[in-house]
Enzyme design. Structure first.
Site, PDB file in Angstrom:
ATOM      1  N   ARG A 124     -24.444 -27.728 -26.016  1.00  0.00           N
ATOM      2  CA  ARG A 124     -25.288 -28.592 -26.852  1.00  0.00           C
ATOM      3  C   ARG A 124     -24.964 -28.317 -28.316  1.00  0.00           C
ATOM      4  O   ARG A 124     -24.930 -27.160 -28.730  1.00  0.00           O
ATOM      5  CB  ARG A 124     -26.777 -28.273 -26.629  1.00  0.00           C
ATOM      6  CG  ARG A 124     -27.326 -28.656 -25.279  1.00  0.00           C
ATOM      7  CD  ARG A 124     -27.632 -30.158 -25.192  1.00  0.00           C
ATOM      8  NE  ARG A 124     -28.192 -30.512 -23.903  1.00  0.00           N
ATOM      9  CZ  ARG A 124     -27.477 -30.754 -22.804  1.00  0.00           C
ATOM     10  NH1 ARG A 124     -26.157 -30.683 -22.845  1.00  0.00           N
ATOM     11  NH2 ARG A 124     -28.070 -31.065 -21.667  1.00  0.00           N
ATOM     12  N   GLU A 176     -24.349 -35.729 -33.005  1.00  0.00           N
ATOM     13  CA  GLU A 176     -23.194 -36.505 -32.574  1.00  0.00           C
ATOM     14  C   GLU A 176     -23.587 -37.941 -32.243  1.00  0.00           C
ATOM     15  O   GLU A 176     -24.738 -38.176 -31.892  1.00  0.00           O
ATOM     16  CB  GLU A 176     -22.531 -35.830 -31.369  1.00  0.00           C
ATOM     17  CG  GLU A 176     -23.420 -35.738 -30.148  1.00  0.00           C
ATOM     18  CD  GLU A 176     -22.788 -34.894 -29.041  1.00  0.00           C
ATOM     19  OE1 GLU A 176     -22.192 -33.843 -29.336  1.00  0.00           O
ATOM     20  OE2 GLU A 176     -22.893 -35.322 -27.885  1.00  0.00           O
ATOM     21  N   HIS A 201     -17.078 -34.625 -26.997  1.00  0.00           N
ATOM     22  CA  HIS A 201     -18.090 -34.539 -25.929  1.00  0.00           C
ATOM     23  C   HIS A 201     -17.605 -35.194 -24.634  1.00  0.00           C
ATOM     24  O   HIS A 201     -18.248 -36.101 -24.106  1.00  0.00           O
ATOM     25  CB  HIS A 201     -19.424 -35.157 -26.361  1.00  0.00           C
ATOM     26  CG  HIS A 201     -20.575 -34.642 -25.529  1.00  0.00           C
ATOM     27  ND1 HIS A 201     -21.875 -34.653 -25.952  1.00  0.00           N
ATOM     28  CD2 HIS A 201     -20.601 -34.089 -24.289  1.00  0.00           C
ATOM     29  CE1 HIS A 201     -22.672 -34.139 -25.012  1.00  0.00           C
ATOM     30  NE2 HIS A 201     -21.897 -33.802 -23.979  1.00  0.00           N
TER      31      HIS A 201
END
Lengths: 321, 320
Positions: free
Chosen positions: B239, B268, B286
């Site tokens: 995270r 993000e 990600h």
């Protein structure tokens, strides 16, 4: 009086430190020298020993010019394609390399190539450096999972075995081809194939760890790439000469290969730039042993060889006997 | 008997859309248009099941307004922060998710980040692609050796444990920090730390694999970074909120942190632009679980759950 040493190339600080303490050396930290400069320096300083790297083409012509007071030439590398060992032997000049000390380091980098190619690290990094700022659909930009796949190893020697050990942590099944089958206690469950051609159709990932030379030149070519299953990942941290790069590029362009991870090239550093234009490649500039720890260990091992010979003993890692 | 009607809110992997089309009268989103909660309500009229994604916020009002025909809600994700579970429970609507199947792909991404950061893969890649590579040199792009080093894992859940298994195969010695010590069979030789100070001092490499949320917000801050061995490698595939970005950027500049590999970012898909100017970071967008195999496995497990509910069986992946 300290023995006199010439170092033909830049080296890590800890190695230079040891040279300063134990040797008389005009440039203990090394500088990039041509063959002519090396011969001149050896002659002018009345040197006892030479420490070199693969940038110095130590062929018969250069070896013939090495003055007689030089008692050993030690290369800081495991490979010795740059040395004419027969010519050194003919004039009884001991030459040595640095095996073993880069096994783990090179195996780490090989696995980085496997992960980087399979998980599209080049494309992902490029997206980030361009600022990202967009989401991806659930089926977009997907990589190929490494975990649980079948890894084929061509050349299950020291480095190949270290790569296999890492792969087992990813639940991978290991296949290999060597000229000779290994004893069972070294196989650790890996499946042996008596021919490369028989192994290739079963490899989701293929990693090369074979020696160089005419028998393995372009061993990966259009025919052998064609035997890999569609979507396979190919990596090479061993030698560029093992690969027909035209065939590799064709297989990457057609999608027969999902991706390739390369640390070595047919021509270095003037490699085929078509490889750099492909999105499905992960390319590193021959960094297999490029850690401070390993490069230091290689330099120390070369100095150990030099020290042994200057003490009247044989080299620890002789290239001829 | 007519096939049940399934609404799929976003584009799914081809194998999953094929399975859904085989078993259901399926309403696909072939253009992959972003959907809102209101869109889901409109499109689910007459549907027996809805398969949603984390991008749609299904709050209490939306859940209670779903048509009565909808008997099960599936989400193409492990997390279900986007669904008001309490409201679903009140309405008697079972929710199924995709547990477990992302662990290995995410751990694999963490190991990639560790290796790529420590071995300076970003710089190496850019050097090769730039056409500026002048050849092998003994002191060029020397990184730090991963094999044999100490890896500290912050958060030893499923992903952390998979990473521990992978790292052990690289000869790394695994330390971990979690609220409680794991049973020996799950610990698998890793060394537990009950406090931050001893843990941080043991991290030549640190991988963050903890949950997000307020309790771990900016856990890796300037004070904790200072307790790492100098030149440590930091990896985060968990995270973005776990890291104080300003502190990490300072540490990357002054060498307290040698290298970092990041797949997730606070805020993000925006990220602190200072990362983009640093050479000693490897940045991924990600995509920690983004493999074909994992996405297919996610699709299959969530469809298994929807199938089960509609057939009157108890699904194994029911959110409780």
């Amino acid at each position: 009086m300290k023995p006199r040493l010439i170092v033909s190339r830049q080296i890590p600080p800890a190695v230079a430190e040891r040279i300063r303490a134990a040797f008389d050396c005009p440039f203990p930290e090394g500088r990039d020298m041509t063959a002519d400069e090396v011969i001149a320096a050896l002659t002018e300083t009345n040197a006892d020993a030479l420490m070199l790297t693969s940038h110095l083409k130590f062929g018969a012509d250069v070896i013939a010019r090495v003055p007689d007071h030089v008692r050993i030439a030690a290369t800081c590398s495991v490979g010795y394609e740059h040395i004419d060992v027969a010519a050194a032997k003919a004039r009884a000049l001991p030459v040595s390399n640095t095996p073993d000390v880069l096994t783990e380091c090179t195996a780490d980098l090989t696995f980085l190539l496997i992960l980087g190619a399979s998980r599209r690290a080049h494309e992902y990094e490029a997206i980030m450096r361009a600022g990202w700022r967009r989401g991806f659909g659930l089926g977009e930009m997907l990589g190929s999972r490494v975990w649980g796949k079948r890894l084929g190893i061509l050349g299950l020697g020291r480095i190949g075995q270290a790569v296999a050990a890492r792969a087992r942590g990813f639940g991978m099944q290991i296949l290999y081809h060597n000229t000779r089958r290994l004893p069972e206690d070294q196989e650790l469950g890996a499946t042996y194939y008596p021919s490369l051609e028989a192994m290739l159709p079963h490899c989701d990932v293929l990693s090369l760890h074979a020696p160089g030379g005419p028998r393995t030149a372009k061993i990966m070519n259009a025919a052998t790439f064609g035997l890999l299953p569609r979507g396979a990942v190919f990596v090479n941290a061993a030698r560029g000469a093992l690969v027909d790069e035209d065939a590799l590029i064709a297989a990457l362009e057609s999608g027969h290969l999902f991706a390739a991870g390369l640390d070595v090239f047919h021509n270095e550093p003037a490699f085929d730039e078509r490889l750099a234009k492909l999105p499905n490649t992960f390319l590193l500039p021959h960094m297999g042993s490029a850690t401070m720890e390993t490069r230091t260990a290689m330099g120390m091992r070369a100095l150990d060889n030099i020290t042994a010979v200057l003490a009247g003993k044989p080299p620890i890692d002789p290239l001829w006997t | 008997m007519a096939k049940p009607v399934l609404l799929v809110t976003r584009r799914l992997p081809p194998a999953i859309e094929a399975r859904a089309s085989r078993d259901y009268q399926v309403r696909l989103n072939t253009d992959d248009t972003v959907r809102t909660g209101a869109d889901v309500l409109r499109l689910s009229q007459g549907a027996d099941a809805v398969l949603c994604c984390p991008a749609e916020k299904l709050d209490g009002a939306t859940i209670s307004a779903l048509p009565a025909t909808v008997k099960v809600l599936g989400t193409f994700s492990v997390g279900y922060d986007h669904i008001d579970i309490a409201a679903a429970r009140t309405r008697g609507l079972p929710v199924v998710n995709t547990p477990d199947v992302l662990s290995v792909a995410t751990a694999e991404c963490a190991m990639l980040l560790i290796l790529a950061a420590a071995r300076r893969a970003g710089e190496g890649e850019r050097l090769v692609r730039s056409g500026q590579w002048n050849g092998w040199a003994p002191t060029q792009l020397m990184g730090t050796l991963v094999s044999g080093r100490r890896l500290g894992i912050f958060g030893m859940g499923r992903i952390g444990r998979e990473l521990a298994r992978m790292a052990s195969a690289f000869g790394m010695v695994v330390h971990y920090r979690d609220m409680a010590r794991l049973p020996a069979d799950l610990e698998n030789g890793a060394i537990w730390h009950g406090d931050d100070d001893s843990f941080l001092a043991a991290c030549d490499v640190i991988s963050l694999n903890a949950v997000g949320g307020e309790s771990t917000r900016k856990w890796l801050n300037a004070e904790r970074i200072a307790k790492l061995p100098r030149g440590a490698v930091v990896a985060n595939a968990a995270r973005g909120t776990l890291i104080d970005d300003a502190a990490l950027i300072d540490a990357l500049r002054d060498g307290q942190v040698g290298y970092a590999g990041l797949d997730v970012y606070d805020g993000e898909p925006k990220l602190n632009p200072a990362y983009l100017d640093l050479q000693n970071v490897v940045l991924l967008p990600h995509l920690g679980s983004a493999t074909t195999e994992t996405r297919d496995a996610m699709g299959n497990i969530v469809l298994d759950g929807i199938d089960a509910v509609l057939a009157g069986r108890e699904p194994s992946n029911l959110v409780r």
